[in-house]
Write a protein that holds these residues in place. Structure first.
Motif, mmCIF file in Angstrom:
data_model
loop_
_atom_site.group_PDB
_atom_site.id
_atom_site.type_symbol
_atom_site.label_atom_id
_atom_site.label_comp_id
_atom_site.label_asym_id
_atom_site.label_seq_id
_atom_site.Cartn_x
_atom_site.Cartn_y
_atom_site.Cartn_z
ATOM 1 N N THR A 36 57.273 35.690 37.870
ATOM 2 C CA THR A 36 57.506 34.707 38.914
ATOM 3 C C THR A 36 58.603 33.735 38.485
ATOM 4 O O THR A 36 58.933 33.613 37.295
ATOM 5 C CB THR A 36 56.225 33.915 39.209
ATOM 6 N N ALA A 104 53.747 38.458 50.705
ATOM 7 C CA ALA A 104 53.812 38.741 49.270
ATOM 8 C C ALA A 104 52.777 37.875 48.561
ATOM 9 O O ALA A 104 52.168 36.976 49.151
ATOM 10 C CB ALA A 104 55.209 38.461 48.738
ATOM 11 N N ARG A 105 52.561 38.144 47.280
ATOM 12 C CA ARG A 105 51.544 37.423 46.513
ATOM 13 C C ARG A 105 51.795 35.917 46.534
ATOM 14 O O ARG A 105 52.911 35.455 46.765
ATOM 15 C CB ARG A 105 51.508 37.932 45.074
ATOM 16 N N ASP A 106 50.751 35.163 46.245
ATOM 17 C CA ASP A 106 50.772 33.707 46.421
ATOM 18 C C ASP A 106 51.934 33.014 45.724
ATOM 19 O O ASP A 106 52.528 32.096 46.270
ATOM 20 C CB ASP A 106 49.449 33.100 45.918
ATOM 21 N N SER A 108 54.833 34.239 44.689
ATOM 22 C CA SER A 108 56.135 34.902 44.742
ATOM 23 C C SER A 108 57.191 33.959 45.301
ATOM 24 O O SER A 108 56.911 33.101 46.150
ATOM 25 C CB SER A 108 56.059 36.162 45.607
ATOM 26 N N CYS A 131 50.070 41.237 49.499
ATOM 27 C CA CYS A 131 50.394 42.379 48.635
ATOM 28 C C CYS A 131 51.191 41.908 47.421
ATOM 29 O O CYS A 131 51.916 40.916 47.492
ATOM 30 C CB CYS A 131 51.203 43.429 49.391
ATOM 31 N N THR A 132 51.072 42.657 46.341
ATOM 32 C CA THR A 132 51.821 42.316 45.133
ATOM 33 C C THR A 132 53.186 42.982 45.092
ATOM 34 O O THR A 132 54.064 42.534 44.361
ATOM 35 C CB THR A 132 51.029 42.731 43.882
ATOM 36 N N GLU A 133 53.405 44.046 45.860
ATOM 37 C CA GLU A 133 54.666 44.784 45.832
ATOM 38 C C GLU A 133 55.342 44.727 47.195
ATOM 39 O O GLU A 133 54.691 44.903 48.230
ATOM 40 C CB GLU A 133 54.429 46.249 45.442
#
Length: 216
Positions: A36, A104-106, A108, A131-133
C-alpha cells in the motif's frame, strides 16, 4: 536495489525497466515489493526502500519526499454492457451512489482516491463487493454484479466484455510517480536506477534533479 510498487503502472513498463537495468548492471541485485502507499512511504522513511512507484501527486506529497510524475491516466466506470448505466455517455459521482459498487481493498490507493473525491461532495459509496485484486474487480463488473471504478489501462485489459464510461463533468486521474526520500544521498546503484527510470519515461535526470534532490 530495493524498489516498491503500486499496481497498475499504466503503459509505463516497470518490469522492462528492471530487465534493462539488470542487463546494464548485472552485479546489482534487485528486490521489489508491492504494498500500500502508506506502507511504502513508511519504508522509504526508514531506508528500507531506495525508491517506489506510487500513485501520488508530486505537487502535494510534501517536502519529505521527492517525486516525478511518470504517467497519468483517466479513471473510468466499468460495468457489464447490459447495465443500465451503459446506456449513458458518461456517469456522474452522484449517479454511482445509487448503484452497487465493486471496490478495491480498504487501504488501496485507488479506493482512497475515489472515496476522497466523492467524500468532498458529501457522498458515500455503496460497496457491495470488496476485492484485493483489480482483475477480480473487473471480472465481477463484467458479470453484472456492480460497477467498478478502475484506471483505464486495467479496464481495457483482455477479458469478459465491459462497458467503459468516463466521469463528467470532472474526471479523476490515476498518477504514477517515481518517489524517493528528498534528503537521502542515493547509493550509486540507486542513482543509476533512478536515471534509467526517468530516461524511460522521457525525462532527463537534469530535469528531475532540482525537484528530486538526486545526489551526485
Amino acid at each position: 536495489m530495493r524498489i516498491g510498487g503500486i499496481y497498475p503502472f499504466g503503459p509505463y513498463d516497470l518490469y522492462d525497466v528492471r530487465a534493462e537495468f539488470r542487463g546494464r548492471h548485472p552485479g546489482v541485485q534487485i528486490h521489489m515489493v508491492e504494498d500500500t502507499l502508506d506502507e511504502m512511504l513508511a519504508m522509504l522513511r526508514q531506508d528500507e526502500l531506495d525508491c517506489a512507484f506510487a500513485s501520488v501527486d508530486p505537487d502535494v506529497i510534501g517536502s519529505e519526499f521527492a517525486a516525478t510524475l511518470l504517467w497519468e491516466e483517466e479513471v473510468v466506470a466499468a460495468m457489464a454492457p447490459e447495465h443500465p448505466l451503459a446506456a449513458r455517455s458518461h456517469v456522474t459521482w452522484e449517479t454511482l451512489v445509487d448503484v452497487d459498487l465493486i471496490a478495491a481493498r480498504d487501504n488501496s490507493a485507488l479506493r482512497r482516491r475515489f472515496e476522497s473525491t466523492i467524500g468532498r461532495r458529501g457522498l458515500e459509496p455503496r460497496n457491495a463487493f470488496v476485492c484485493t485484486e483489480m482483475s477480480a474487480v473487473r471480472a465481477l463488473a463484467a458479470k453484472g454484479l456492480g460497477v467498478a471504478v478502475l484506471p483505464r489501462s486495467i479496464a481495457e485489459l483482455d477479458g469478459p466484455a465491459v462497458a467503459l464510461r468516463p466521469f463528467r463533468p470532472e474526471p479523476i486521474m490515476w498518477p504514477v510517480a517515481l518517489v524517493w526520500r528528498a534528503d537521502r544521498r542515493q547509493p550509486r546503484a540507486a542513482k543509476a536506477f533512478l536515471g534509467l527510470a526517468l530516461e524511460r519515461a522521457g525525462l532527463s535526470e537534469e530535469r528531475a534533479a532540482p525537484e528530486a534532490g538526486l545526489a551526485a
